[in-house]
Design an enzyme around this catalytic site. Structure first.
Site, short mmCIF file in Angstrom:
data_model
loop_
_atom_site.label_atom_id
_atom_site.label_comp_id
_atom_site.label_asym_id
_atom_site.label_seq_id
_atom_site.Cartn_x
_atom_site.Cartn_y
_atom_site.Cartn_z
N SER A 21 0.81 -1.22 0.00
CA SER A 21 0.00 0.00 0.00
C SER A 21 0.85 1.27 0.00
CB SER A 21 -0.97 -0.04 1.19
OG SER A 21 -1.95 0.93 1.09
N ASP B 204 -2.50 6.21 -3.51
CA ASP B 204 -1.35 5.61 -2.84
C ASP B 204 -0.83 4.44 -3.69
OD1 ASP B 204 -3.46 3.88 -2.34
OD2 ASP B 204 -2.75 3.33 -0.34
N ASP C 277 -1.10 1.24 -3.89
CA ASP C 277 -1.98 0.21 -4.48
C ASP C 277 -3.34 0.77 -4.86
OD1 ASP C 277 -3.01 0.51 -1.90
OD2 ASP C 277 -3.48 -1.62 -1.68
N ASP D 235 -5.84 2.13 -3.24
CA ASP D 235 -7.08 1.95 -2.48
C ASP D 235 -7.42 3.21 -1.68
OD1 ASP D 235 -5.22 1.77 -0.41
OD2 ASP D 235 -6.02 -0.08 0.44
#
EC number: 5.4.2.10
Length: 450
Positions: free
Chosen positions: A101, A240, A242, A244
């Protein structure tokens, strides 16, 4: 949390803590647990972000999955929520995302999704952990036609992009600045917003395996703030690693955080009668100004512990369709099962277009109170008992009396470190400093180990 699984999958420094050996076992044992009741050959989607360790861990994970007869559809670099979406819509047994992440490039993680597109519950994680800790691997070892098949599936990314575009509205040349954090959104965000007709300026779109989240993205929006002003963009959108999470920037270069994004989307849905039970699910960290804005609009709120998994749990339990966190995790349950930065961005620009309002106008309805958070190192055994210490309890009560309802104090233990977190919100920074400093002085004197 278990021995291996934290609040968001298994994470650690790649090749030292999260090793290829562990990735292989997670693929083998995780795949088995998630597919053992399948009547046909199980199918699992695997995606990753742009970290240099991603392909190493992907290779090991995939080998583990194939070794128990699972067919693996390799998605390549794409957003975490894309994996969740594809699992749910294409009838897969499970999905796996390799990402840490918003963490730096040296870290990585492995996160599982069940066949319903949701992150695993504690019971499933415990089953996998039991297999990891078993003295002997007794799982089936098929051979020849019993082994899994590996399929490259780049179509998955195109399907996800098309789906997000279908949820939006034509942007007709709207100037949009994107920051894809040199991460997973670098393969999709430009295409999505180009298909919607936006005029684009993009930064953080040149991943090299090491620069994910490095001075870019939702945790470092400063470059995007400057880019928005320089390019005259109507909005900036920072994801960010990833994708999400979403943090937005208005046309003046000011930050629009997760609280404001939730408010804007929530008010829009409420006015259309589409906000389930007229309620937004948020966490204890949401700003008091956000709560006051919801009260003014007559929108209800349900409050959970910090962490998007707790937000999702409450949404599923009670049938709510909007929730999220100040950090930019926004869950739109009508569209996807997990936080999705690019989906949130599409909805935000749609609202701007439909209302004819600028982002600064929409965000101005929430007055964010100054907030200060201080971490105090304490013994692990004491962090859960801090509120039982008479002096600490007394000073918090005294500060809350002085606030007289126009502020908020939150003292809570860290879930992962030997820390006690002291947070306060008030109308001015001077008041916030006073409340936090007064409380932390007492906490340090009573139980601090700095």
């Amino acid at each position: 949390m278990g021995k291996y699984f934290g609040t968001d999958g298994v994470r650690g420094e790649a090749n030292l803590e999260l090793t290829p050996e562990l990735a292989f076992k997670l693929g083998r044992f995780g795949g088995y647990v998630l597919s053992q009741h399948e009547t046909e050959a199980p199918k699992v989607f695997v995606g990753r972000d742009t970290r240099i360790s991603g392909e190493m861990l992907e290779s090991a994970l995939v080998a583990g999955l194939l070794s128990v007869g699972i067919h693996v559809y390799k998605l390549g670099v794409l957003a975490t929520p894309a994996v969740a979406y594809l699992v749910e819509t294409e009838g897969a047994s499970a999905g796996v995302m390799i990402s840490a992440s918003h963490n730096p490039a040296l870290d990585n993680g492995i996160k599982f999704f069940g066949g319903d597109g949701f992150k695993l519950d504690d019971e499933k994680e415990a089953e996998i952990e039991a297999l990891l800790d078993a003295e002997e691997d007794t799982l089936p070892r098929p051979s020849a036609e019993g082994l899994g098949i590996l399929v490259d599936y780049p179509e998955g990314l195109r399907k996800y992009e098309g789906y997000l575009v279908s949820t939006g509205t034509p942007l007709d040349g709207m100037k949009v600045a994107l920051d894809t954090a040199n991460g997973a959104a670098s393969t999709s965000a430009r295409q999505i917003f180009a298909d919607l007709g936006a005029q684009l300026t993009v930064i953080g779109e040149t991943p090299d395996g090491l620069n994910i989240n490095l001075n870019v993205g939702s945790t470092h929006p400063e470059a995007l703030q400057e880019m928005v002003k320089e390019s005259g963009s109507a909005i900036g959108l920072a994801f960010d690693g990833d994708s999400d999470r979403l943090i937005a920037v208005d046309e003046n270069g000011d930050i629009v955080d997760g609280d404001k994004i939730m408010y804007i989307i929530g008010k829009y849905l409420s006015e259309k009668g589409q906000l389930a039970q007229n309620t937004i699910v948020t966490t204890v960290m949401s700003n008091l100004g956000f709560h006051k804005a919801l009260n003014r609009e007559g929108i209800n709120k349900a409050v959970t512990a910090v962490g998007d998994r707790y937000v999702v749990e409450e949404m599923r339990k009670s049938g709510y369709n909007l929730g999220g966190e100040q950090s930019g995790h926004v869950i739109l349950m009508d569209y996807n099962t997990t936080g999705d930065g690019q989906l949130s961005a599409v909805q935000l620009t749609k609202i701007m277009k439909e209302t004819g309002k600028s982002l600064s106008e929409l965000a101005a309805e929430v007055t964010i109170y100054p907030q200060k958070l201080v971490n105090i190192r304490v013994e692990n055994a004491m962090k859960e008992k801090a509120m039982e210490v008479p002096a600490i309890k007394a000073i918090i009560e005294k500060m809350e009396e002085e606030m007289a309802g126009n502020g908020r104090i939150l003292v809570r233990p860290s879930g992962t470190e030997p820390l006690l977190r002291v947070m306060a919100e008030a109308p001015t920074t001077e008041e916030v400093d006073y409340y936090v400093d007064t409380i932390t002085d007492v906490v340090r004197a009573e139980i601090g180990i700095d």
